[in-house]
Design a protein around this motif. Structure first.
Motif, mmCIF file in Angstrom:
data_model
loop_
_atom_site.group_PDB
_atom_site.id
_atom_site.type_symbol
_atom_site.label_atom_id
_atom_site.label_comp_id
_atom_site.label_asym_id
_atom_site.label_seq_id
_atom_site.Cartn_x
_atom_site.Cartn_y
_atom_site.Cartn_z
ATOM 1 N N LYS A 158 2.272 1.792 -3.442
ATOM 2 C CA LYS A 158 1.254 2.355 -4.332
ATOM 3 C C LYS A 158 1.099 3.855 -4.095
ATOM 4 N N GLU B 271 0.837 -1.202 0.000
ATOM 5 C CA GLU B 271 0.000 0.000 0.000
ATOM 6 C C GLU B 271 0.874 1.255 0.000
ATOM 7 N N GLN C 221 1.849 7.001 -6.659
ATOM 8 C CA GLN C 221 0.815 8.003 -6.895
ATOM 9 C C GLN C 221 1.359 9.409 -6.621
#
Length: 85
Positions: A13, A10, A17
């Motif tokens: 990610k 997570e 981003q």
């Protein structure tokens, strides 16, 4: 153990981003007509030199403008990171 792997995935990610968002950010720094434009990934997009300055002053103001642009990008990065974590 799997929970930690999920958390790491997570975070990865989120980092991707943020990096993508930073690529769209632009900062500009100017010093005596010498301008640096940089994106949020600290890539120089453009450089303008003041032709009225001698070489020594151009180098000095270019260095100062570049350092200021990096500081601005770092502030943008910090704001993005605070907003996503």
């Amino acid at each position: 153990m799997f929970g930690k792997l999920k958390d790491m995935n997570e975070m990865r990610k989120q980092a991707v981003q943020i990096q993508s968002q930073l690529a769209d950010e632009e900062v500009e720094a100017e010093n005596h007509g010498v301008k640096i434009k940089m994106n949020g990934n600290q890539e120089v997009l453009s450089v303008e030199i003041n032709p009225d300055l001698d070489k020594e002053d151009q180098e000095k103001y270019l260095r100062e403008a570049f350092n200021e642009a990096v500081k601005k990008v770092q502030r943008v990065m910090a704001q993005k990171m605070m907003g996503n974590f």
